[in-house]
Motif scaffolding. Sequence first.
Motif, PDB file in Angstrom:
ATOM      1  N   UNK A 127      -4.800 -59.217 -70.296  1.00 34.41           N
ATOM      2  CA  UNK A 127      -4.536 -57.972 -71.178  1.00 34.41           C
ATOM      3  C   UNK A 127      -4.896 -56.865 -70.445  1.00 34.41           C
ATOM      4  N   UNK A 128      -5.341 -56.892 -69.051  1.00 30.58           N
ATOM      5  CA  UNK A 128      -5.770 -56.006 -68.370  1.00 30.58           C
ATOM      6  C   UNK A 128      -4.665 -54.773 -68.016  1.00 30.58           C
ATOM      7  N   UNK A 129      -3.399 -55.177 -67.543  1.00 28.52           N
ATOM      8  CA  UNK A 129      -2.553 -54.243 -67.213  1.00 28.52           C
ATOM      9  C   UNK A 129      -1.934 -53.740 -68.597  1.00 28.52           C
ATOM     10  N   UNK A 130      -1.905 -54.255 -69.732  1.00 38.23           N
ATOM     11  CA  UNK A 130      -1.361 -53.880 -71.072  1.00 38.23           C
ATOM     12  C   UNK A 130      -2.482 -52.702 -71.327  1.00 38.23           C
ATOM     13  N   UNK A 131      -3.792 -52.995 -71.356  1.00 32.45           N
ATOM     14  CA  UNK A 131      -4.779 -52.074 -71.730  1.00 32.45           C
ATOM     15  C   UNK A 131      -4.549 -50.640 -70.796  1.00 32.45           C
ATOM     16  N   UNK A 132      -4.564 -50.907 -69.492  1.00 29.09           N
ATOM     17  CA  UNK A 132      -4.169 -49.821 -68.691  1.00 29.09           C
ATOM     18  C   UNK A 132      -3.099 -48.742 -68.769  1.00 29.09           C
ATOM     19  N   UNK A 133      -1.828 -49.648 -69.337  1.00 29.99           N
ATOM     20  CA  UNK A 133      -0.714 -48.766 -69.751  1.00 29.99           C
ATOM     21  C   UNK A 133      -0.995 -48.170 -71.027  1.00 29.99           C
ATOM     22  N   UNK A 134      -1.935 -48.236 -71.821  1.00 27.05           N
ATOM     23  CA  UNK A 134      -1.922 -47.525 -73.292  1.00 27.05           C
ATOM     24  C   UNK A 134      -3.348 -46.776 -73.391  1.00 27.05           C
ATOM     25  N   UNK A 135      -4.209 -47.192 -72.552  1.00 30.92           N
ATOM     26  CA  UNK A 135      -5.504 -46.415 -72.842  1.00 30.92           C
ATOM     27  C   UNK A 135      -5.695 -45.241 -72.013  1.00 30.92           C
ATOM     28  N   UNK A 136      -6.286 -44.242 -72.475  1.00 33.28           N
ATOM     29  CA  UNK A 136      -6.572 -43.178 -71.847  1.00 33.28           C
ATOM     30  C   UNK A 136      -8.152 -42.760 -71.914  1.00 33.28           C
ATOM     31  N   UNK A 137      -8.826 -42.315 -70.800  1.00 33.57           N
ATOM     32  CA  UNK A 137     -10.208 -42.045 -70.985  1.00 33.57           C
ATOM     33  C   UNK A 137     -10.510 -41.012 -72.114  1.00 33.57           C
TER      34      UNK A 137
END
Length: 418
Positions: A4-14
């Motif tokens: 899920x790492x790449x998926x989260x990185x694509x939609x999560x913002x700090x």
Amino acid sequence: MIRYGDEVASIARPLRDPGDLEILLDRAAGARVVMIGEATHGTHEFYEWRAALTQRLIAERGFSFVAVEGDWPDCQRVDAAVRGGTDPREALVRYDRWPTWMWANEETVDFTCWLHEYNAARAPDDRAGFHGLDVYSLWESMREILTWLREHDPDLVPAALDAYRCFEPYAEDPNAYGWATQFVPASCERSVVEMLTTLRDRDFGVWQNAEVVAGAEGYYRTMVRGGPEAWNIRDRHMDRTLDRLLDRYGPAAKAVVWAHNTHVGDARATDQSQYGEVTLGQLARERYGDDEVVLVGLATYRGSAVAGPEWGAPMEAMPVPPARSGSLEEILHLTAPPCGIFVFPPAPDGPDLLTTVLPHRAVGVVYRPERERWANYVPTVLGERYDAFLWFDESHALRPLHTLRVDTREPETFPSGV
């Protein structure tokens, strides 16, 4: 979890400061209703960031009022305060029905003091309100009705007294009333319906209190039987109250709603629908349309929260242990920023994280951390349950205004005080 790492990185913002909420404000720009949830009723970060988002929605996007998972009479005192009355803290500290900490806390004081200051610079008809959606205040609402009628419309007092006297034998004990209706023909439903019919065209506040009495009577009468009916009475009452408020504020009105994730999220994306339950978020989507509603979920991996070990017990700052293996919270702990914001793409275009059924933690006002392995999780399709998500890897208990032991006769809500 790594997949899920790449998926989260694509939609999560700090999420570092309120300026990072801009993407969510843009998503909510055309909405009539924005509902903001919480995974517990006692977490500082949930209240703090929900308030920060609401402040921007009111000040920058013209939202008209906040409607919360709280009692109508209590919240009307707060509404009077934020519109130019006394210090909102004085109204909030008067919340005396368990669980008091849900609204009698410093975080809500901070928000309502901001709202008081915001309203002070606006014309009376353009001030933002603070209202309760919930159904529990049967006796408090009855007393509010009688007080108003004696002053403004004494000819209608007999109809209200008839309903009030029907409940008197139960000494303000909802359990006693609920159980009595199961064994003898003791229901006060007829008296309540007659009172509601009489008051429907009166003052909005007295009408709403009559609606609360009607909803509470049905809720307590059905809750002792178990099953989804009582839950649905409560969420449908909140849905109708929200709609009445929007009508009251006018055709351009927009609402912010604060409630638990289990009310804000769409039941059709969880196992709640399998049990026959509906939720406030689902009902809003059905009433106003998906494009007019934004549902925002909140979650944390570990920390602390205010709750009680059983219904009516003294409040405690309890540990919230690390989320269980395989849960949404564990995935985000391993892959997301420590504090993050997600605004989801339209289904079914989302990644697996948004379309897979995952356990998602839900903590009520009654909480026993030792049961984490088998309780407190709702199977969830994240991208269908919500439109956006705020994430806090570590969180802290909120700050109650008082710790008084209060009347514990209020029955536990189904399923776990949410």
